[in-house]
Scaffold this motif. Structure first.
Motif, short mmCIF file in Angstrom:
data_model
loop_
_atom_site.label_atom_id
_atom_site.label_comp_id
_atom_site.label_asym_id
_atom_site.label_seq_id
_atom_site.Cartn_x
_atom_site.Cartn_y
_atom_site.Cartn_z
N VAL A 1 0.87 -1.18 0.00
CA VAL A 1 0.00 0.00 0.00
C VAL A 1 0.90 1.23 0.00
O VAL A 1 1.73 1.39 0.89
N ASP A 2 0.75 2.08 -1.00
CA ASP A 2 1.61 3.24 -1.15
C ASP A 2 1.35 4.25 -0.02
O ASP A 2 0.28 4.87 0.03
N PRO A 3 2.29 4.42 0.89
CA PRO A 3 2.03 5.30 2.04
C PRO A 3 1.88 6.77 1.65
O PRO A 3 1.07 7.49 2.24
N ASP A 4 2.63 7.22 0.67
CA ASP A 4 2.51 8.62 0.25
C ASP A 4 1.14 8.89 -0.36
O ASP A 4 0.52 9.93 -0.10
N PHE A 5 0.67 7.95 -1.18
CA PHE A 5 -0.63 8.16 -1.84
C PHE A 5 -1.77 8.11 -0.83
O PHE A 5 -2.60 9.02 -0.77
N LEU A 6 -1.84 7.05 -0.02
CA LEU A 6 -2.97 6.87 0.88
C LEU A 6 -2.97 7.88 2.02
O LEU A 6 -4.02 8.47 2.34
N TYR A 7 -1.80 8.10 2.64
CA TYR A 7 -1.78 8.90 3.86
C TYR A 7 -1.51 10.38 3.62
O TYR A 7 -1.65 11.18 4.56
N HIS A 8 -1.15 10.74 2.41
CA HIS A 8 -0.92 12.15 2.12
C HIS A 8 -1.76 12.63 0.94
O HIS A 8 -2.58 13.54 1.09
N LYS A 9 -1.59 12.02 -0.23
CA LYS A 9 -2.31 12.48 -1.41
C LYS A 9 -3.83 12.40 -1.20
O LYS A 9 -4.56 13.37 -1.45
N VAL A 10 -4.30 11.25 -0.75
CA VAL A 10 -5.74 11.08 -0.54
C VAL A 10 -6.21 11.90 0.66
O VAL A 10 -7.17 12.67 0.57
N GLN A 11 -5.52 11.75 1.80
CA GLN A 11 -5.98 12.36 3.04
C GLN A 11 -5.89 13.88 3.04
O GLN A 11 -6.66 14.56 3.73
N GLU A 12 -4.95 14.42 2.25
CA GLU A 12 -4.73 15.86 2.29
C GLU A 12 -5.25 16.59 1.06
O GLU A 12 -5.57 17.78 1.14
N GLU A 13 -5.35 15.88 -0.09
CA GLU A 13 -5.69 16.57 -1.33
C GLU A 13 -6.93 16.00 -2.03
O GLU A 13 -7.86 16.75 -2.34
N LEU A 14 -6.93 14.71 -2.32
CA LEU A 14 -7.98 14.15 -3.17
C LEU A 14 -9.33 14.04 -2.46
O LEU A 14 -10.38 14.29 -3.07
N ASP A 15 -9.33 13.65 -1.21
CA ASP A 15 -10.57 13.58 -0.41
C ASP A 15 -10.18 13.90 1.03
O ASP A 15 -10.17 13.02 1.90
N PRO A 16 -9.84 15.16 1.27
CA PRO A 16 -9.19 15.51 2.54
C PRO A 16 -10.06 15.32 3.77
O PRO A 16 -11.27 15.55 3.76
N CYS A 17 -9.40 14.87 4.81
CA CYS A 17 -10.02 14.82 6.13
C CYS A 17 -10.12 16.24 6.68
O CYS A 17 -9.19 17.04 6.51
N ASP A 18 -11.23 16.55 7.31
CA ASP A 18 -11.40 17.86 7.93
C ASP A 18 -10.63 17.86 9.26
O ASP A 18 -11.17 17.52 10.31
N ILE A 19 -9.37 18.19 9.17
CA ILE A 19 -8.48 18.11 10.33
C ILE A 19 -8.94 19.03 11.46
O ILE A 19 -8.83 18.69 12.65
N GLU A 20 -9.46 20.20 11.10
CA GLU A 20 -9.91 21.14 12.13
C GLU A 20 -11.08 20.57 12.92
O GLU A 20 -11.13 20.66 14.15
#
Length: 283
Positions: free
Chosen positions: A84-103
């Motif tokens: 599982v590509d860690p950069d894609f799943l944990y950064h690209k997806v989580q931050e850009e493609l379908d971002p988690c509302d961190i706030e």
């Protein structure tokens, strides 16, 4: 912590689509958040969407990227040491493609604790998440499966999938003093784990970590015992137990989105059926 409510989330990679359905119904029904969540592996990714209040996000990510080579591939294995590509799943997806509302996640007072396996001891380690951005490697470690992942280094530890050492951390929740507990499993009631069939490969890949190998070899014993604890406490009325109504036959990395949606819908239906029990436990 203690003397409040806790949600215990089993892992299971794409099987956590069931968990996503349960948690989405809890949000739709406006069931109060628990005081704490303790999650294993992919259960923590589903928990992040739940804590940020993003209904539908977890199943959307699973369905959108389940057959995407950027998510999981041999190319990623060669490049990063993880299938599982860690950069894609944990950064690209989580931050850009379908971002988690961190706030929104940070503003939720519910505490998230992530379970990992320490490969040098074979035992579990529990990490409280205070800042998802800064601690994303802990979440990644908890979902990094042996045989297809390299250990993740965090806080001076070498870590892998939390499910190896503590698949269903109900005992942890009890030890913390929580009195009202909801456990969400990703296997049906009749399931029983068999011994690991790939130990020969595991010994070649993880030869530097004998305690990890011992934990992998004995995992089925631990896992089945944890399930028995769940069933006993459910019978005693001490916990609410939510589990798939029929055997879950999809593999960990299921690529058929329709099967994931079907499992998600099972989670919605089971949560609806047990809504009053869940509400009473978490309110």
């Amino acid at each position: 912590m203690g003397k409040g409510s806790c949600l215990v989330l089993e892992g299971g990679a794409m099987r956590c689509s069931f968990t996503a359905g349960v948690l989405d119904h809890m949000m739709i029904a406006r069931i109060p958040y628990p005081d704490a969540i303790v999650g294993v592996s992919a259960g923590n990714l589903v928990a992040s969407s739940y804590l940020s209040g993003q209904i539908g996000r977890s199943i959307r990510i699973n369905c959108t990227y389940c057959d995407d080579s950027r998510m999981a591939s041999l190319r990623s294995m060669r490049r990063s040491g993880s299938f599982v590509d860690p950069d894609f799943l944990y950064h690209k997806v989580q931050e850009e493609l379908d971002p988690c509302d961190i706030e929104a996640l940070a503003a939720n007072p519910c505490e998230l604790t992530v379970v990992c396996t320490d490969v040098e001891t074979g035992g579990p380690r529990y990490f409280k998440i205070d800042d998802m951005r800064k601690q994303i490697d802990v979440v990644r470690a908890s979902a990094s499966l042996p045989l297809v992942s390299r250990p993740v280094e965090y806080g001076g530890y070498k870590l892998l999938d939390g499910g190896v050492a503590d698949s269903i951390p109900l005992q942890w929740a009890l030890d913390q003093g929580f009195e009202r507990i909801v456990v969400i499993l990703t296997r049906d009631h009749a399931y029983s784990k068999e011994p690991e069939s790939r130990m020969l490969l595991a010994r070649r890949m993880h030869s530097s970590f004998p305690p990890l190998l011992k934990a992998m070899e004995e995992r089925y014993i631990m896992y089945n015992a944890e399930r028995e604890l769940c069933f006993r406490l459910q019978e005693e009325g001490r916990i609410v137990l939510i589990e798939p109504p029929v055997p879950v036959t999809i593999p960990q990395m299921e690529k058929d989105a329709s099967k994931l949606v079907a499992l998600y819908n099972q989670g919605l239906a089971v949560a609806r059926e047990h809504e009053q029990e869940i509400r009473a436990a978490l309110s």
